[in-house]
Design an enzyme around this catalytic site. Structure first.
Site, PDB file in Angstrom:
ATOM      1  N   TRP A  44     -37.664-132.907  43.765  1.00 41.77           N
ATOM      2  CA  TRP A  44     -37.449-131.468  43.971  1.00 41.77           C
ATOM      3  C   TRP A  44     -36.261-131.300  44.890  1.00 41.77           C
ATOM      4  O   TRP A  44     -36.208-131.904  45.961  1.00 41.77           O
ATOM      5  CB  TRP A  44     -38.664-130.780  44.601  1.00 41.77           C
ATOM      6  CG  TRP A  44     -38.300-129.390  45.035  1.00 41.77           C
ATOM      7  CD1 TRP A  44     -38.017-128.336  44.216  1.00 41.77           C
ATOM      8  CD2 TRP A  44     -38.083-128.936  46.375  1.00 41.77           C
ATOM      9  NE1 TRP A  44     -37.648-127.243  44.972  1.00 41.77           N
ATOM     10  CE2 TRP A  44     -37.689-127.574  46.301  1.00 41.77           C
ATOM     11  CE3 TRP A  44     -38.192-129.528  47.633  1.00 41.77           C
ATOM     12  CZ2 TRP A  44     -37.394-126.809  47.429  1.00 41.77           C
ATOM     13  CZ3 TRP A  44     -37.904-128.768  48.759  1.00 41.77           C
ATOM     14  CH2 TRP A  44     -37.514-127.422  48.658  1.00 41.77           C
ATOM     15  N   GLU A  61     -39.220-130.961  39.611  1.00 36.96           N
ATOM     16  CA  GLU A  61     -39.927-129.718  39.949  1.00 36.96           C
ATOM     17  C   GLU A  61     -38.981-128.525  40.024  1.00 36.96           C
ATOM     18  O   GLU A  61     -38.026-128.507  40.791  1.00 36.96           O
ATOM     19  CB  GLU A  61     -40.620-129.922  41.308  1.00 36.96           C
ATOM     20  CG  GLU A  61     -41.401-128.717  41.797  1.00 36.96           C
ATOM     21  CD  GLU A  61     -42.092-128.994  43.134  1.00 36.96           C
ATOM     22  OE1 GLU A  61     -41.878-130.071  43.728  1.00 36.96           O
ATOM     23  OE2 GLU A  61     -42.840-128.110  43.595  1.00 36.96           O
ATOM     24  N   LYS A 108     -38.173-124.329  40.577  1.00 36.64           N
ATOM     25  CA  LYS A 108     -38.555-123.333  41.572  1.00 36.64           C
ATOM     26  C   LYS A 108     -37.881-122.017  41.241  1.00 36.64           C
ATOM     27  O   LYS A 108     -36.844-121.997  40.588  1.00 36.64           O
ATOM     28  CB  LYS A 108     -38.122-123.835  42.952  1.00 36.64           C
ATOM     29  CG  LYS A 108     -38.628-122.977  44.082  1.00 36.64           C
ATOM     30  CD  LYS A 108     -38.591-123.743  45.395  1.00 36.64           C
ATOM     31  CE  LYS A 108     -38.946-122.826  46.545  1.00 36.64           C
ATOM     32  NZ  LYS A 108     -39.184-123.518  47.791  1.00 36.64           N
ATOM     33  N   ASP A 123     -45.434-126.261  40.040  1.00 37.00           N
ATOM     34  CA  ASP A 123     -46.003-125.862  41.332  1.00 37.00           C
ATOM     35  C   ASP A 123     -46.493-124.431  41.193  1.00 37.00           C
ATOM     36  O   ASP A 123     -45.748-123.548  40.745  1.00 37.00           O
ATOM     37  CB  ASP A 123     -44.917-125.989  42.414  1.00 37.00           C
ATOM     38  CG  ASP A 123     -45.431-125.689  43.812  1.00 37.00           C
ATOM     39  OD1 ASP A 123     -46.057-124.628  44.004  1.00 37.00           O
ATOM     40  OD2 ASP A 123     -45.195-126.505  44.725  1.00 37.00           O
ATOM     41  N   HIS A 180     -44.285-121.499  42.337  1.00 37.72           N
ATOM     42  CA  HIS A 180     -42.867-121.471  41.971  1.00 37.72           C
ATOM     43  C   HIS A 180     -42.515-120.549  40.817  1.00 37.72           C
ATOM     44  O   HIS A 180     -41.528-120.773  40.122  1.00 37.72           O
ATOM     45  CB  HIS A 180     -42.381-122.889  41.676  1.00 37.72           C
ATOM     46  CG  HIS A 180     -42.261-123.719  42.911  1.00 37.72           C
ATOM     47  ND1 HIS A 180     -41.580-124.913  42.960  1.00 37.72           N
ATOM     48  CD2 HIS A 180     -42.719-123.512  44.174  1.00 37.72           C
ATOM     49  CE1 HIS A 180     -41.638-125.406  44.183  1.00 37.72           C
ATOM     50  NE2 HIS A 180     -42.331-124.581  44.931  1.00 37.72           N
ATOM     51  N   HIS A 224     -48.348-129.281  41.078  1.00 39.18           N
ATOM     52  CA  HIS A 224     -48.441-129.079  42.517  1.00 39.18           C
ATOM     53  C   HIS A 224     -49.425-127.946  42.726  1.00 39.18           C
ATOM     54  O   HIS A 224     -49.108-126.778  42.501  1.00 39.18           O
ATOM     55  CB  HIS A 224     -47.073-128.762  43.139  1.00 39.18           C
ATOM     56  CG  HIS A 224     -46.354-129.989  43.566  1.00 39.18           C
ATOM     57  ND1 HIS A 224     -45.157-129.977  44.244  1.00 39.18           N
ATOM     58  CD2 HIS A 224     -46.696-131.299  43.421  1.00 39.18           C
ATOM     59  CE1 HIS A 224     -44.802-131.226  44.506  1.00 39.18           C
ATOM     60  NE2 HIS A 224     -45.704-132.044  44.005  1.00 39.18           N
ATOM     61  N   ASP A 277     -43.890-118.074  47.834  1.00 38.00           N
ATOM     62  CA  ASP A 277     -44.275-119.491  47.785  1.00 38.00           C
ATOM     63  C   ASP A 277     -44.698-119.954  49.185  1.00 38.00           C
ATOM     64  O   ASP A 277     -44.048-120.799  49.790  1.00 38.00           O
ATOM     65  CB  ASP A 277     -43.063-120.288  47.268  1.00 38.00           C
ATOM     66  CG  ASP A 277     -43.358-121.768  47.154  1.00 38.00           C
ATOM     67  OD1 ASP A 277     -44.530-122.129  46.938  1.00 38.00           O
ATOM     68  OD2 ASP A 277     -42.406-122.567  47.284  1.00 38.00           O
ATOM     69  N   ASP A 337     -47.348-121.536  50.323  1.00 36.16           N
ATOM     70  CA  ASP A 337     -48.067-122.800  50.495  1.00 36.16           C
ATOM     71  C   ASP A 337     -49.289-122.674  51.390  1.00 36.16           C
ATOM     72  O   ASP A 337     -49.497-123.466  52.304  1.00 36.16           O
ATOM     73  CB  ASP A 337     -47.111-123.896  51.003  1.00 36.16           C
ATOM     74  CG  ASP A 337     -46.129-124.318  49.921  1.00 36.16           C
ATOM     75  OD1 ASP A 337     -46.578-124.795  48.875  1.00 36.16           O
ATOM     76  OD2 ASP A 337     -44.902-124.156  50.114  1.00 36.16           O
ATOM     77  N   ASP A 364     -49.953-129.556  47.017  1.00 36.60           N
ATOM     78  CA  ASP A 364     -48.740-129.216  47.768  1.00 36.60           C
ATOM     79  C   ASP A 364     -48.914-127.902  48.505  1.00 36.60           C
ATOM     80  O   ASP A 364     -48.710-126.830  47.942  1.00 36.60           O
ATOM     81  CB  ASP A 364     -47.523-129.152  46.828  1.00 36.60           C
ATOM     82  CG  ASP A 364     -46.244-128.857  47.609  1.00 36.60           C
ATOM     83  OD1 ASP A 364     -46.246-129.058  48.834  1.00 36.60           O
ATOM     84  OD2 ASP A 364     -45.250-128.431  46.996  1.00 36.60           O
TER      85      ASP A 364
HETATM   86  C1  RNT Z   1     -40.952-126.844  47.681  1.00 35.41           C
HETATM   87  C2  RNT Z   1     -41.641-127.707  46.701  1.00 35.41           C
HETATM   88  C3  RNT Z   1     -41.816-129.145  47.098  1.00 35.41           C
HETATM   89  C4  RNT Z   1     -42.197-129.317  48.561  1.00 35.41           C
HETATM   90  C5  RNT Z   1     -42.622-130.715  48.942  1.00 35.41           C
HETATM   91  C6  RNT Z   1     -42.635-130.896  50.419  1.00 35.41           C
HETATM   92  O1  RNT Z   1     -40.991-125.509  47.358  1.00 35.41           O
HETATM   93  O2  RNT Z   1     -42.872-127.156  46.370  1.00 35.41           O
HETATM   94  O3  RNT Z   1     -42.707-129.763  46.260  1.00 35.41           O
HETATM   95  O4  RNT Z   1     -43.234-128.452  48.912  1.00 35.41           O
HETATM   96  O5  RNT Z   1     -41.882-131.620  48.283  1.00 35.41           O
HETATM   97 ZN    ZN Z   2     -44.192-128.313  45.167  1.00 31.89          ZN
END
Ligand code: RNT
Ligand code: ZN
Length: 417
Positions: free
Chosen positions: A186, A225, A227, A258, A261, A285, A293, A295, A325
């Site tokens: 990523w 990945e 985004k 993810d 994303h 993810h 995003d 997390d 993640d």
């Molecule tokens: C970032 C991505 C990525 C990170 C990690 C730390 O938006 O989701 O995967 O969160 O690699």
């Molecule tokens: Zn991620």
């Protein structure tokens, strides 16, 4: 709950499920085969050991300053071991390149080697874990807004070298542990404002990826990945969904999905069957975006249950790699692992326990009331008694009992940091 109660509840649940044609023992067997990849970066708010006091960059952010953050490799491992002891099943750990065992020396990203991760491999072996890996493009003076897509070739070359080395490290992990390591790529590459050279950046990214994947790593499952945007990089992201979907399909690698994303009302679950017709495997993810995003710690919400259903109903459990993640720095970080991992397992268990034969029959007959009614009823079937039994048979605390365990770890270990 006593062992007897847990077993009795399970026996009753098994009968209840049998009434609607669902075999709970088979569901538990399938659940047992799902390995989650625990992301090491929840232990320390994505700092790593290269420059732990540096700023987290790349458009990602860990907010909060709850005490007890892991400060070194021993603490990261201790926290992961503690989390593992509270999560039923056999799992994996996902490392980022900045978590190498650098022995106090500064090792730049284009210098990392398998040797810096040998102690992780040994640790994984000793703890019955497999490893996955991630190249790290953020939090580095050379990454700025762009890395692999940068217009300056020398910057691109630096990150190409880093990513090839990361894949070689993953290859060594896979080889020694006898289980292919997922390598997730990523990069945050993008810009804050209107961008006039989008084609150029994406072409650069594509060329960099071609160089990276030209190196064969037989013990690696490659993933990339996408985004939507990062903070400070709102107007353009080189590695968008279309970009990596195209790249993954054309080059036979995995697309990483993810859950944070995509556009806020866009859900990952509906992408599963579309992607799996064109790629062999998918990397997930599992995350929880709140308004962006963000997390947040994963919980049992609709996004997660629908994602699990889709994977189970597509018969695709063995074609999906389950990475977690999220990184929340505002609460006990071991608790964050346990809540998120258990929520993920519960979502998959619910899906495995859904009366899919009856649901399909209703759908095929265009009996949409019956389909919706069954879906609603399934939500309150005693799936949690089945999950409690799963925890019980795996020798980990059942239901809320893990809370006291984590509180004790906080008192005995985290509060002393
Ligand atoms: C970032 C991505 C990525 C990170 C990690 C730390 O938006 O989701 O995967 O969160 O690699
Ligand atoms: Zn991620």
């Amino acid at each position: 709950m006593t062992a007897k109660q847990i077993e009795q509840n399970y026996a009753a649940a098994r009968e209840r499920y049998a009434e609607i044609g669902v075999d709970t023992d088979a569901a538990l067997k399938s659940l047992d085969a799902i390995s989650l990849s625990l992301h090491c970066w929840q232990t320390d708010d994505v700092r790593g050991f290269e420059n732990p006091d540096g700023e987290l960059s790349g458009g990602i952010q860990a907010t909060g300053n709850y005490p007890g953050r892991a400060r070194n490799i021993e603490e990261v491992r201790a926290d992961l071991e503690k989390a593992k002891s509270l999560i039923p099943g056999r799992h994996r750990v996902s490392l980022h390149a900045i978590y190498g065992d650098f022995g106090g020396k500064f090792v730049d990203r284009d210098q990392i080697e398998p040797a810096h991760f040998q102690s992780w491999i040994d640790w994984a072996k000793a703890n019955d874990l497999k490893l996955d890996f991630n190249s790290t493009s953020f939090s580095h003076p050379k990454s700025g807004d762009m890395s692999l897509a940068h217009r300056d070739k020398s910057i691109r070359d630096f990150w190409i070298e880093h990513t090839i080395r990361s894949r070689r490290i993953a290859d060594e992990m896979g080889r020694q542990l006898g289980s292919k390591a997922c390598h997730n790529l990523w990069v945050h590459d993008g810009s804050k404002d209107i961008t006039v050279d989008r084609y150029l950046y994406r072409q650069n990214l594509k060329d960099s990826l071609d160089k990276i994947f030209a190196v064969k790593c037989p013990n690696v499952k490659d993933a990339a990945e996408c985004k939507l945007f990062g903070t400070g990089l709102e107007s353009f992201t080189a590695g968008s969904h279309e970009f990596y979907m195209g790249y993954a399909v054309k080059n036979g690698i995995m697309a990483t999905m993810d859950m944070g994303h995509f556009h806020p009302t866009e859900e990952v679950y509906d992408k599963i069957s579309a992607l799996l017709l064109f790629t062999n495997e998918i990397m997930l993810h599992v995350s929880r975006p709140v308004r962006w995003d963000s997390d947040h710690v994963v919980i049992l919400n609709d996004s997660l249950t629908m994602l699990a259903q889709e994977i189970v109903w597509a018969g695709a459990l063995d074609r999906v790699n389950f990475g977690l993640d999220y990184f929340d720095a505002s609460l006990n970080r071991i608790g964050a692992y346990v809540i998120g991992s258990r929520a993920t397992q519960k979502a998959f268990l619910q899906a495995l326990l859904s009366p899919i034969a009856k649901l399909r029959e209703a759908e095929a007959g265009e009996h949409y009331f019956e389909r919706l009614a069954l879906l609603e009823e399934a939500k309150s079937l005693p799936w949690n008694d089945v999950y409690n039994y799963f925890c019980h048979t795996h020798g980990v605390p059942v239901a809320q009992d893990y809370i006291a365990d984590i509180q004790k770890y906080e008192r005995d270990v985290l509060s002393k940091r």
